[in-house]
Every structure is written in structure tokens, then in C-alpha cells.
Design a protein around this motif. Structure first.
Motif, PDB file in Angstrom:
ATOM      1  N   LEU A  73       0.836  -1.196   0.000  1.00  0.00           N
ATOM      2  CA  LEU A  73       0.000   0.000   0.000  1.00  0.00           C
ATOM      3  C   LEU A  73       0.871   1.246   0.000  1.00  0.00           C
ATOM      4  N   GLY A  76      -1.205   7.079   2.345  1.00  0.00           N
ATOM      5  CA  GLY A  76      -2.525   7.693   2.245  1.00  0.00           C
ATOM      6  C   GLY A  76      -3.633   6.793   1.784  1.00  0.00           C
ATOM      7  N   VAL A  77      -3.346   5.527   1.496  1.00  0.00           N
ATOM      8  CA  VAL A  77      -4.383   4.605   1.026  1.00  0.00           C
ATOM      9  C   VAL A  77      -5.193   4.112   2.220  1.00  0.00           C
ATOM     10  N   THR A  78      -6.508   4.249   2.114  1.00  0.00           N
ATOM     11  CA  THR A  78      -7.410   3.744   3.145  1.00  0.00           C
ATOM     12  C   THR A  78      -8.489   2.882   2.495  1.00  0.00           C
ATOM     13  N   GLY A  79      -9.096   2.005   3.295  1.00  0.00           N
ATOM     14  CA  GLY A  79     -10.187   1.183   2.795  1.00  0.00           C
ATOM     15  C   GLY A  79      -9.748  -0.065   2.064  1.00  0.00           C
ATOM     16  N   GLU A  81      -6.664  -3.396   2.066  1.00  0.00           N
ATOM     17  CA  GLU A  81      -5.738  -4.099   2.945  1.00  0.00           C
ATOM     18  C   GLU A  81      -4.807  -5.002   2.148  1.00  0.00           C
ATOM     19  N   GLN A  84      -5.860  -8.503   0.232  1.00  0.00           N
ATOM     20  CA  GLN A  84      -7.221  -8.390  -0.292  1.00  0.00           C
ATOM     21  C   GLN A  84      -7.239  -8.671  -1.792  1.00  0.00           C
ATOM     22  N   ALA A 103      -5.427   3.485  -6.072  1.00  0.00           N
ATOM     23  CA  ALA A 103      -6.212   2.728  -5.100  1.00  0.00           C
ATOM     24  C   ALA A 103      -7.691   2.675  -5.470  1.00  0.00           C
ATOM     25  N   GLU A 104      -8.227   3.778  -6.003  1.00  0.00           N
ATOM     26  CA  GLU A 104      -9.659   3.797  -6.326  1.00  0.00           C
ATOM     27  C   GLU A 104     -10.010   2.883  -7.496  1.00  0.00           C
TER      28      GLU A 104
END
Length: 325
Positions: A73, A76-79, A81, A84, A103-104
Motif C-alpha cells: 500500500l 494515504g491509502v485507506t479502505g 488491505e 485483499q 487505489a480507487e
């Protein structure tokens, strides 16, 4: 890591080669995905040939879609893991053991989907549901499409039926009608039969056809146009046979028809994120319940890209051609 790259445009089997490359490190807002499977699409090969709407700077890594597992990751990447499973349908350099993506663009997927299904999810299936949705049809309406036994044509018909929309799938041979019926596509018509137009009218019961999707071009696009009812829309999705369209101006004028193009890259850019999520959720549900099928013809290692590319264009293949790094 191993990756497929090319330093000149040309025949994929001749210009693509496996090379060793540094394992990329994700920057801010990026994730690194370890590739499980990556599909071969016509647009991938056309890009390598220098004949697609996007021409990358050379040398370039090949591939635009894959399914795999996040293993790093960026800041700043959230949501998301590590570990995954995700589907990536708008990536680049996916014909490799690993690749970076915003990431999006990495979409988490449920355990109910196989790795082979995940690899195919983001591009052609999403394009199929997007082009269908763009027509604005509702339950009880009818549409017609050509290349009905192609991947997109088959999925559009399956998705239309799940929405209560009738879909007439035009194919060129009678044996394709039987094959499509086995895939849950009940209204296929072979155009090698002189009475195929009468068969279409019989299926629709004379109801107006309000939407048409052309993936072939040439005279076939004109055939679809002629079947449309007043106020109908012809969407140009592809040009498998010819980049030129043979359309009768009288059909367009007297039936007040609309003809427009569809390019998933452009459409996705202007489709609200919430609507994209709704379509993706609907698509996954239809794959899980078996309404939409994603068959695989064969999976090849990266080193067999020449054979894989040739197989992609082979007539009568049974499903998608995948690469397995």
C-alpha cells in the motif's frame, strides 16, 4: 519480476517479449497488485499494434486488466488491505507478475468469485452493463445486437434478460444459436437464414425495437439500423469487420434515429461514481447467481504470448484467453 513489454508497435507475437523488471513500489494513493490472471482483449493487442485510440510512449508494458491480491500500500491509502483480492479493469502493465494502480481503481471482490472471474470483471463485463444501461431501456422494451456469440454480446443479452428487457442476438451461423441457448440467451437468430428478419419479428411480436448495439461495423451496422423502431438508438461499440458503417440515410431520417459511439474509457470518466458502484454491484450479483457467465478458453504463461494472441483471434474459441504470470 517478469513482465511483457514492447519497444515498437507491431504484431503482438513478434514485438512482445518477457523481460525482468524491478518490482515497482507504490507511490502515494497507489497499491501494488500481485497478478493472478490477466485477460487478453482485442484492444490490448490493437494497442500493441499502434492501432487503438491510446498510443503509449515506448517502451511500454502491455495489458490493461487483471485480478490479483494487494501486496503493498502506498501512503494515504485507506479502505484497502494487504492480502485483499481485487479486480482492476482500468490499469496498465497488467501482463506482469505485479503492477501498480491507483487505489480507487482496485475494486475488492467477494469470495464467491473465482480468480478467473475476478480477472475478467472490470473491463468487458462492466462495459457490457454500461452500454446496456446507456440505452435507458426498461422492462418490456426490446433491443437487438450483432456479434451475439461474442463475450460482450452474450453478456449484454444475459444482463438485459435479467432486467426484463428482450434482447435479440444476431449471429452468423445456426450452431451459435444452440450454443447461446445453453448460456441463457434465448433469442438468438442466425443471419445465414433467408428468413432471419421474419424470425426477429416473430420473437418481438411486432413490438418496436428501441435499442441496437453494433460490434461489427460495415453492412451489419446497417442491418441493425433497419430493425430499429421510430426514435430508436444505434450504439457503435466496436468494428470487428469494418471501421466504416453502411447506414441508410432514409432509416435515420424517416424514423428519426440516433447513432452514437460508446467507448468505456470516456463513458466511465463522466459516469458518477455512485452509479458505477451500483452497476458493479448488479454485475457481481448476476455473475454469482450464474445469470452472467465468464467462460475461460485457456490460460497461458507469459512466455507463450504469441500463442495466446493467436488464440484470441481464433474462430469458435470457448471463452476468454487469459495470461497466468
Amino acid at each position: 519480476m517478469r513482465a511483457l513489454s514492447y519497444s515498437e508497435f507491431g504484431r503482438p507475437g513478434e514485438v512482445l517479449a518477457v523481460h525482468d523488471a524491478p518490482l515497482p513500489e507504490p507511490g502515494p494513493g497507489q497499491v501494488r497488485v500481485r497478478t493472478r490472471f490477466a485477460p487478453i482483449h482485442n484492444h490490448d493487442l490493437l494497442t500493441v499494434m499502434g492501432r487503438y485510440g491510446i498510443r503509449p510512449e515506448l517502451p511500454a508494458l502491455a495489458g490493461s486488466e487483471a485480478g490479483g491480491t494487494i501486496d503493498a500500500l502506498g501512503a494515504g491509502v485507506t479502505g484497502l488491505e494487504i492480502g485483499q483480492r481485487v479486480s482492476v479493469g482500468r490499469g496498465s502493465g497488467t501482463w506482469a507478475e505485479a503492477f501498480l494502480v491507483a487505489a480507487e481503481s482496485a475494486i475488492p471482490v467477494p469470495d464467491a468469485l473465482s480468480d478467473e472471474q475476478v480477472a475478467q470483471l472490470g473491463s468487458m463485463p462492466f462495459s457490457a452493463i454500461s452500454v446496456l444501461d446507456s440505452l435507458g431501456l426498461v422492462a418490456g422494451d426490446w433491443l437487438v445486437l450483432n456479434a451475439g456469440n461474442g463475450a460482450v454480446g452474450r453478456m449484454v443479452a444475459q444482463l438485459a434478460e435479467s432486467r426484463g428487457i428482450g434482447a435479440v442476438s444476431l449471429v452468423r451461423r445456426a450452431d451459435a444459436v444452440t450454443a447461446l441457448a445453453a448460456e441463457g440467451v434465448p433469442h438468438a437468430v442466425a443471419t445465414d437464414d433467408d428468413g432471419w428478419r421474419e424470425r426477429v419479428a416473430e420473437i418481438t411480436g411486432g413490438s418496436p425495437i428501441l435499442g441496437a448495439i453494433d460490434s461489427v461495423g460495415g453492412a451489419s451496422a446497417g442491418e441493425l439500423l433497419s430493425l430499429l423502431g421510430t426514435g430508436g438508438t444505434l450504439v457503435i461499440f466496436g468494428a470487428m469487420e469494418s471501421p466504416a458503417l453502411e447506414l441508410a440515410s432514409t432509416d435515420i431520417i424517416f424514423k428519426q434515429l440516433t447513432v452514437r459511439g460508446f467507448w468505456g474509457t470516456k463513458v466511465s470518466a463522466v459516469t458518477p461514481v455512485e452509479r458505477q458502484r451500483e452497476l458493479f454491484t448488479e454485475l457481481v450479483a448476476r455473475i454469482v447467481d450464474g445469470t452472467v457467465t465468464l467462460p475461460v478458453d485457456h490460460a497461458y504463461p507469459l512466455e507463450q504470448i504469441a500463442e495466446a494472441a493467436a488464440r484470441n483471434f481464433a474462430p469458435g474459441r470457448a471463452g476468454k484467453v487469459l495470461l497466468q504470470p
